[in-house]
Design a protein around this motif. Sequence first.
Motif, PDB file in Angstrom:
ATOM      1  N   ALA A 161       1.476  -7.188   2.968  1.00 55.35           N
ATOM      2  CA  ALA A 161       1.657  -8.631   2.796  1.00 55.35           C
ATOM      3  C   ALA A 161       3.033  -8.891   2.223  1.00 55.35           C
ATOM      4  CB  ALA A 161       0.592  -9.192   1.864  1.00 55.35           C
ATOM      5  N   GLY A 210     -13.979  -6.446  -0.048  1.00 59.51           N
ATOM      6  CA  GLY A 210     -12.864  -7.081   0.646  1.00 59.51           C
ATOM      7  C   GLY A 210     -12.476  -8.427   0.077  1.00 59.51           C
ATOM      8  N   ASP A 243      -1.941 -16.061  -5.000  1.00 60.90           N
ATOM      9  CA  ASP A 243      -2.073 -14.936  -4.066  1.00 60.90           C
ATOM     10  C   ASP A 243      -1.996 -13.610  -4.821  1.00 60.90           C
ATOM     11  OD1 ASP A 243      -1.950 -16.522  -1.524  1.00 60.90           O
ATOM     12  OD2 ASP A 243       0.002 -17.068  -2.352  1.00 60.90           O
ATOM     13  N   GLN A 303       0.827  -1.218   0.000  1.00 58.35           N
ATOM     14  CA  GLN A 303       0.000   0.000   0.000  1.00 58.35           C
ATOM     15  C   GLN A 303       0.859   1.265   0.000  1.00 58.35           C
ATOM     16  OE1 GLN A 303      -3.652  -0.390   2.612  1.00 58.35           O
ATOM     17  NE2 GLN A 303      -2.460  -2.118   3.425  1.00 58.35           N
ATOM     18  N   ALA A 342      -7.822  -8.070  -1.832  1.00 60.48           N
ATOM     19  CA  ALA A 342      -7.109  -7.223  -0.871  1.00 60.48           C
ATOM     20  C   ALA A 342      -6.494  -6.006  -1.547  1.00 60.48           C
ATOM     21  CB  ALA A 342      -6.038  -8.030  -0.154  1.00 60.48           C
ATOM     22  N   GLY A 343      -6.300  -6.078  -2.849  1.00 58.30           N
ATOM     23  CA  GLY A 343      -5.682  -4.953  -3.542  1.00 58.30           C
ATOM     24  C   GLY A 343      -5.612  -5.206  -5.035  1.00 58.30           C
ATOM     25  N   ARG A 353      -4.516 -10.404  -4.817  1.00 60.40           N
ATOM     26  CA  ARG A 353      -4.265  -9.092  -5.419  1.00 60.40           C
ATOM     27  C   ARG A 353      -4.079  -9.264  -6.925  1.00 60.40           C
ATOM     28  NH1 ARG A 353      -2.350  -9.118  -0.268  1.00 60.40           N
ATOM     29  NH2 ARG A 353      -2.556  -7.170   0.951  1.00 60.40           N
ATOM     30  N   LYS A 396      -9.770 -15.335  -1.674  1.00 63.07           N
ATOM     31  CA  LYS A 396     -10.108 -14.170  -0.861  1.00 63.07           C
ATOM     32  C   LYS A 396      -8.808 -13.566  -0.319  1.00 63.07           C
ATOM     33  CE  LYS A 396     -12.786 -12.566   3.107  1.00 63.07           C
ATOM     34  NZ  LYS A 396     -13.298 -11.396   2.385  1.00 63.07           N
ATOM     35  N   GLY A 397      -8.647 -12.272  -0.528  1.00 64.18           N
ATOM     36  CA  GLY A 397      -7.422 -11.607  -0.106  1.00 64.18           C
ATOM     37  C   GLY A 397      -6.354 -11.573  -1.180  1.00 64.18           C
ATOM     38  N   ASN A 401      -7.673   0.469  -1.810  1.00 66.09           N
ATOM     39  CA  ASN A 401      -6.521  -0.411  -1.972  1.00 66.09           C
ATOM     40  C   ASN A 401      -6.174  -0.698  -3.431  1.00 66.09           C
ATOM     41  OD1 ASN A 401      -6.437  -0.647   0.850  1.00 66.09           O
ATOM     42  ND2 ASN A 401      -7.891  -2.343   0.808  1.00 66.09           N
TER      43      ASN A 401
END
Length: 530
Positions: free
Chosen positions: A138, A250, A199, A117, A253-254, A228, A225-226, A275
């Motif tokens: 992360a 959500g 991921d 971020q 995550a980005g 990017r 979930k989560g 994000n």
Amino acid sequence: MAKVLISDKLSDAAVQIFRDNGVEVDFQPDLGKDPVKLAEIIGNYDGLAIRSATKATAELIAKADNLKVIGRAGIGVDNVDIPAASAKGIVVMNTPFGNSITTAEHAIAMMFACARQIPEADASTRAGKWEKSKFMGAEITGKTLGVIGCGNIGSVVASRAIGLKMKVVAYDPFLSAERATEMGVEKIEEVDELLTRADFVTLHLPKTATTANLLNAERIAKMKKGARLINCARGGLVDEAAVAEALKSGHLAGAAFDVFAEEPAKDNVLFSAPNIVCTPHLGASTSEAQENVALQVAEQMSDYLTRGAISNALNAPSVTAEEAPVLKPWITVAEMLGGFAGQVTESAIKEIEIEYVGRVGQLNLKPLTAALTANLLKPLVGEGGVNMVSAPVVARERGIKIAETRKDEQGAYGTYMRLVVVTETQTRSVAGTIFSDGKPRFIQIKGIGLEAELQPAMLYTTNTDTPGYIGALGTTLGKLDVNIATFALGRAEKGGEAIAFLGIDGEIDKDTLARIEALPQVRQAKFLRF
């Protein structure tokens, strides 16, 4: 003396290359932003050197009475009307390899910025907030990176990610198992499987009819979930509204986007999402890359204008003036065979063999093989990503073996070309020749003989040889308002596998194709463009 107009920003060194090669240069780097003035003077030049600001539209090309070559410093040629240029005999060149490293590095940078971020943390810190607990990032190490499109740029990204101790999985139908092993990545057979495992997901493929909106809402929902998402390839590969919703909920995550469906992107649904990192199409924006592609395009255009040499041409074969008349019809056959195989092949290609039978085997085979290979790869690589010069390199990078065989005259046609494509699941062949009228014909597909004239739009089906199929297919097409221009048939044996190859007027959309595939006799149906 040949005269070149440079209508976008190129380096002084590139300008000097033209001059050193005896080419007169008119350097007007802001002219590309003024299409009216550009159209007024374009008729005075033999060459046009551009980046992305200049739009070489059909209207502009129509006024370019003396233009012989358009050189694009970069890989993307969305701003050039290639069919219009081809119709007027204008060679279109690009520089496909000059910015691969830069674009790959930007994707890696965007992955880091997204994971930590960085832009938001920077803005917060500059505002004096010191929100250390807010920006929980992360780690990259040990995570799985999913690379969709593992060609020239994607393979560089994969290499860098492995150096970062990431596990890399890749989806690319043209990536062979051997090449994947050599790169150190795990090949994934389906996009959906990659999305459930990764991921981080990064896109590196062209925008084509097949890849447009590849990551839609349904597929984004299948991502971990989560996870990017990074897109530094082409706008329109992703449903941007669906990404925005996934960020807000959500589920993601980005995300990090360097390209957008509409550019310049001054108002985009992603801009209000949390994000997300956004940059204004900076993938190729480094001084090194810009210099490399500028120098390369200047060299290529100079060679063509002063010596007639063609390299990295998107719409012209690399042949000499003496060879051109003889090779031209056979290059059409090569493009026809490669285009057919590229559009019907759905699994990774391991090797191809091209048989040159009879008189064609006595010609210069290099442009024929290159033309065939380029058209074979275009459905996945994209129009701007491969051409006759780069095709052998692109094939080698993807682990595709190419073999050429010359044979004496044989069979009913005497002289012809035959392409054999070996994939991980099957071996497919297609053959073609030139008839006495000078037109190319398909003469064999999958070992089944037939005679089919090449048409711009064609429907190909494999089916069981049962009574009533021709009527059923014709009736179905009639109900769907699809007009048949030509109709060719062939079969292996009575009651066995058969082929129908139809020239049609217009396009066939997915729903229409689904109706054809629903016929009980049909095993496979493909709409092909040539």
